[in-house]
Enzyme design. Structure first.
Site, PDB file in Angstrom:
ATOM      1  N   ASP A 115      -1.797   5.667  -4.962  1.00 25.31           N
ATOM      2  CA  ASP A 115      -2.047   5.086  -3.807  1.00 25.31           C
ATOM      3  C   ASP A 115      -2.610   3.551  -4.270  1.00 25.31           C
ATOM      4  O   ASP A 115      -3.709   3.417  -4.746  1.00 25.31           O
ATOM      5  CB  ASP A 115      -3.351   5.458  -2.997  1.00 25.31           C
ATOM      6  CG  ASP A 115      -3.562   4.772  -1.879  1.00 25.31           C
ATOM      7  OD1 ASP A 115      -4.455   4.970  -0.976  1.00 25.31           O
ATOM      8  OD2 ASP A 115      -2.774   3.448  -1.578  1.00 25.31           O
TER       9      ASP A 115
ATOM     10  N   ASP B  81       0.738  -1.235  -0.062  1.00 23.85           N
ATOM     11  CA  ASP B  81      -0.105  -0.216   0.073  1.00 23.85           C
ATOM     12  C   ASP B  81       0.730   1.337  -0.125  1.00 23.85           C
ATOM     13  O   ASP B  81       1.358   1.650   1.067  1.00 23.85           O
ATOM     14  CB  ASP B  81      -0.909  -0.034   1.249  1.00 23.85           C
ATOM     15  CG  ASP B  81      -1.549   1.321   1.406  1.00 23.85           C
ATOM     16  OD1 ASP B  81      -2.085   1.564   2.646  1.00 23.85           O
ATOM     17  OD2 ASP B  81      -1.871   1.988   0.366  1.00 23.85           O
TER      18      ASP B  81
HETATM   19  N1  LIG Z   1      -4.311   3.221   0.949  1.00 23.38           N
HETATM   20  C1  LIG Z   1      -5.779   2.741   1.325  1.00 23.38           C
HETATM   21  C2  LIG Z   1      -5.260   1.470   2.253  1.00 23.38           C
HETATM   22  O1  LIG Z   1      -4.641   0.276   1.643  1.00 23.38           O
HETATM   23  C3  LIG Z   1      -6.897   0.777   2.500  1.00 23.38           C
HETATM   24  S1  LIG Z   1      -6.595  -0.310   3.822  1.00 23.38           S
HETATM   25  C4  LIG Z   1      -8.050  -1.332   3.715  1.00 23.38           C
HETATM   26  C5  LIG Z   1      -9.072  -1.318   4.214  1.00 23.38           C
HETATM   27  C6  LIG Z   1     -10.163  -2.099   4.161  1.00 23.38           C
HETATM   28  C7  LIG Z   1     -10.138  -3.121   3.210  1.00 23.38           C
HETATM   29  C8  LIG Z   1      -9.105  -3.190   2.628  1.00 23.38           C
HETATM   30  C9  LIG Z   1      -7.938  -2.465   2.752  1.00 23.38           C
HETATM   31  C10 LIG Z   1      -7.895   1.704   2.868  1.00 23.38           C
HETATM   32  O2  LIG Z   1      -8.653   2.164   1.607  1.00 23.38           O
HETATM   33  C11 LIG Z   1      -8.084   3.485   0.891  1.00 23.38           C
HETATM   34  C12 LIG Z   1      -6.840   3.721   1.689  1.00 23.38           C
HETATM   35  O3  LIG Z   1      -7.137   3.042   3.059  1.00 23.38           O
END
Ligand SMILES: N[C@H]1[C@H](O)[C@@H](Sc2ccccc2)[C@@H]2OC[C@H]1O2
Length: 330
Positions: free
Chosen positions: A219, A35
């Site tokens: 992102d 991420d």
């Molecule tokens: N940078 C992103 C992150 O990876 C995900 S964490 C996530 C949360 C629930 C389900 C799957 C992943 C979340 O959505 C947008 C931003 O925050």
């Protein structure tokens, strides 16, 4: 050193991508979401209450001979979509695609939100944003990329996400077989810690390119493309029956509608997102109403170039000084 690992969509609409990693001795394999929009490496663990674990693989530090508790350290993160997690911290050997970091801070979850519990195929996240965003206290921890950098052949990692298919993340090298033409680089603003950069403009379908500096973050952990309302309304004006639904929290349209493509610019380069990427998903399995892959960023306070845009390109995240980001056609 270099590393290379798969980026596997966790469902049929590419809601997120996971990558196999190994933690500890003997190695424990988890599937984590790499991420670039955050900087915590956290995992479902043996410390996560069992009623918050639904099918995820877990990291058990007590089963690893190389794990060490980072005593007195805790973490807590809230994501843009309202989900979140918190916990304690270990260091352990951590490998992605053959690239090993010894003593990587591995944040073990003591609590995860229901949205994360429901993502059964996601065992945690590997934050690849800048380490300034890391939430471990009293001393913040370095990301896998920052720990690996001194040993990398080249201070880069690349994302080759794919539409409804498995792509890859590479560390320490740029694989020229994964893209065509040149890589177009643009400046990154690394404060406050996202991969923040600008698009040079956009066009809708066969319309004229609108030159305009649009700042946002690339992102890999965000599913969709979120842009200013003016751009998004201009796009959906071209879609029969489209409407901005309060109920569904965004633009929806009849699944049978013809969607235009959407082109974004990086400096002088142009990347055209196919209509199929923007016809994101039915709002429910039997519905004839579909939810768009392009949505307004007005509620977010930031534009987000998520997977709907990134999967159109081969993306180079360059940790050079100054940092930069590169996009190539593939
Ligand atoms: N940078 C992103 C992150 O990876 C995900 S964490 C996530 C949360 C629930 C389900 C799957 C992943 C979340 O959505 C947008 C931003 O925050």
């Amino acid at each position: 050193d270099t590393g290379s690992a798969a980026a596997i969509p966790i469902n049929e609409v590419d809601i997120a991508y996971v990558t196999p990693v190994t933690i500890g001795t003997p190695p424990q394999t988890l599937m984590l979401d790499l991420d670039t929009g955050s900087s915590d490496l956290w995992v479902f663990s043996s410390l996560t209450p069992s009623n918050q674990v639904r099918g995820q693989e877990i990291y058990s530090p007590t089963k690893s001979s190389t794990s060490k508790l980072l005593s007195g350290h805790t973490w807590s993160i809230r994501y843009g979509d309202g989900s979140g997690s918190r916990g304690t911290v270990y260091t352990d050997n951590f490998t992605i695609g053959g690239l090993e970091v010894k003593s990587q801070a591995v944040q073990a979850a003591l609590e995860v939100s229901s949205m994360l519990t429901q993502e059964q195929s996601l065992d945690g996240l590997v934050g690849l944003g800048f380490s300034a965003l890391n939430t471990v206290r009293p001393s913040s921890q370095l990301t896998f990329f920052d720990n690996a950098r001194p040993n990398l052949d080249e201070e880069v990692f690349t994302a080759d996400l794919k539409y409804h298919a498995t792509g890859s993340y590479d560390f320490g090298f740029i694989d020229s077989k994964k893209y065509a033409g040149n890589i177009t680089y643009t400046a990154v603003q690394q404060s406050p810690g996202y991969w923040t950069h600008s698009l040079s403009g956009y066009s809708v379908g066969s319309g004229a390119f609108q030159a305009s500096q649009i700042s946002g973050i690339s992102d890999t952990g965000t599913t969709l493309l979120y842009l200013p309302t003016a751009i998004v309304t201009a796009y959906y004006r071209q879609v029969q029956g489209a409407q901005n639904s309060q109920y569904y929290g965004g633009y929806v349209f009849p699944c049978s509608s013809t969607l235009p493509t959407f082109t974004f610019g990086i400096e002088g380069a142009r990347f055209t997102i196919p209509a199929s990427y923007i016809n994101y998903t039915r709002i429910s399995p039997t519905s004839t109403t579909c939810y768009g892959g392009l949505q307004s960023s007005s509620g977010l306070g930031i534009n987000i170039f998520g997977d709907v845009a990134l999967k159109r390109a081969f993306v180079v995240f360059s940790g050079t000084n100054p940092p930069r980001i590169g996009f190539a056609i593939k």
